[in-house]
Design an enzyme around this catalytic site. Structure first.
Site, short mmCIF file in Angstrom:
data_model
loop_
_atom_site.label_atom_id
_atom_site.label_comp_id
_atom_site.label_asym_id
_atom_site.label_seq_id
_atom_site.Cartn_x
_atom_site.Cartn_y
_atom_site.Cartn_z
N GLY A 175 -123.28 3.08 -54.96
CA GLY A 175 -123.55 4.27 -54.16
C GLY A 175 -122.25 4.92 -53.75
O GLY A 175 -121.21 4.25 -53.69
N GLN B 255 -116.95 10.01 -48.45
CA GLN B 255 -116.01 9.12 -49.13
C GLN B 255 -115.12 9.86 -50.12
O GLN B 255 -114.11 9.33 -50.58
CB GLN B 255 -116.76 8.00 -49.88
CG GLN B 255 -117.43 7.00 -48.96
CD GLN B 255 -118.12 5.92 -49.77
OE1 GLN B 255 -119.25 6.09 -50.21
NE2 GLN B 255 -117.43 4.81 -49.99
N CYS C 82 -117.72 -1.93 -50.15
CA CYS C 82 -117.66 -0.47 -50.03
C CYS C 82 -116.44 0.04 -50.79
O CYS C 82 -115.35 -0.54 -50.66
CB CYS C 82 -117.56 -0.09 -48.55
SG CYS C 82 -117.44 1.68 -48.27
N LEU C 83 -116.60 1.08 -51.56
CA LEU C 83 -115.48 1.62 -52.34
C LEU C 83 -114.36 2.13 -51.43
O LEU C 83 -113.22 2.25 -51.87
CB LEU C 83 -115.96 2.75 -53.26
CG LEU C 83 -116.88 2.31 -54.42
CD1 LEU C 83 -117.38 3.53 -55.20
CD2 LEU C 83 -116.18 1.34 -55.36
N HIS D 157 -126.75 1.92 -46.29
CA HIS D 157 -125.28 1.86 -46.29
C HIS D 157 -124.70 3.27 -46.45
O HIS D 157 -123.80 3.67 -45.70
CB HIS D 157 -124.82 0.93 -47.42
CG HIS D 157 -123.33 0.86 -47.60
ND1 HIS D 157 -122.61 -0.32 -47.43
CD2 HIS D 157 -122.41 1.81 -47.94
CE1 HIS D 157 -121.33 -0.07 -47.65
NE2 HIS D 157 -121.19 1.21 -47.97
N GLU D 158 -125.22 4.01 -47.43
CA GLU D 158 -124.70 5.36 -47.70
C GLU D 158 -125.04 6.31 -46.55
O GLU D 158 -124.23 7.16 -46.18
CB GLU D 158 -125.24 5.90 -49.03
CG GLU D 158 -124.93 5.04 -50.25
CD GLU D 158 -123.47 4.65 -50.38
OE1 GLU D 158 -122.60 5.42 -49.95
OE2 GLU D 158 -123.21 3.55 -50.90
N HIS E 31 -122.60 6.30 -43.79
CA HIS E 31 -121.37 7.07 -44.04
C HIS E 31 -121.48 8.51 -43.52
O HIS E 31 -120.48 9.11 -43.14
CB HIS E 31 -121.06 7.13 -45.54
CG HIS E 31 -120.34 5.93 -46.08
ND1 HIS E 31 -119.09 5.56 -45.64
CD2 HIS E 31 -120.68 5.02 -47.03
CE1 HIS E 31 -118.70 4.48 -46.30
NE2 HIS E 31 -119.64 4.12 -47.15
#
Ligand SMILES: [Zn+2]
Length: 169
Positions: free
Chosen positions: A46, A51, A93-94, A135-136, A139
């Protein structure tokens, strides 16, 4: 396709609240396509707009990694209407490379969002898809998964997190 740089923890945009998407135009479609490409190259499941330093309320999920018959999809102006159950799963997480931790989240969620065409959808998600969605979604409100882990565990990760912040600031 154009890859977009992913910002890392320590960047102030990751802590800000994103704004609703108002224009469903070619620019948004291109941005979504580029984010899907960027997510795949970076082996993420994701990727949320903040991000890539775009303060808009949408994210992409590579649903193909969950079910081969599904395609990557954008979730625009998402809302979580209801949540049930509890599940623990290791997340990464990226924007926080190298850190993984177990996070408790509801197992099943009822969500509302718009598609890239601006169509409103309401549906129930469960399991890994529900997890990635949550999770997304976080953000978009400046929340990171490390905010949702037990205090002791976060303390243990503190020096590693500081190192990442230092490397990217
Ligand atoms: Zn993330």
């Amino acid at each position: 396709m154009t890859l977009i740089p992913i910002i890392k923890i320590g960047h102030p945009s990751l802590r800000q609240t994103a704004n609703p998407v108002e224009k469903f135009d070619q620019e948004l479609t291109t941005l979504v396509d580029n984010m899907i490409e960027t997510m795949r190259i970076n082996e993420g499941i994701g990727l949320a707009a903040p991000q890539v330093n775009i303060m808009l309320r949408f994210f992409v999920i590579d649903k193909k990694l969950i079910n081969e018959e599904w395609e990557a999809q954008a979730y625009i102006n998402p809302e979580i209407i209801d949540a049930r159950g509890l599940d623990s799963y290791e997340e990464g997480c990226l924007s926080i490379p190298g850190i993984r931790a177990e996070v408790d989240r509801p197992f099943m969620i009822w969500v509302k969002y718009q598609t890239i065409e601006g169509k409103t959808i309401e549906e129930e998600l469960e399991g890994l898809l529900a997890r990635v969605f949550q999770h997304e979604y976080d953000h978009l409100d400046g929340i990171l998964f490390i905010d949702r882990i037990p205090f002791i565990r976060k303390k243990m990760l503190e020096s590693q997190i500081k190192e990442i912040e230092g490397a990217f600031s």
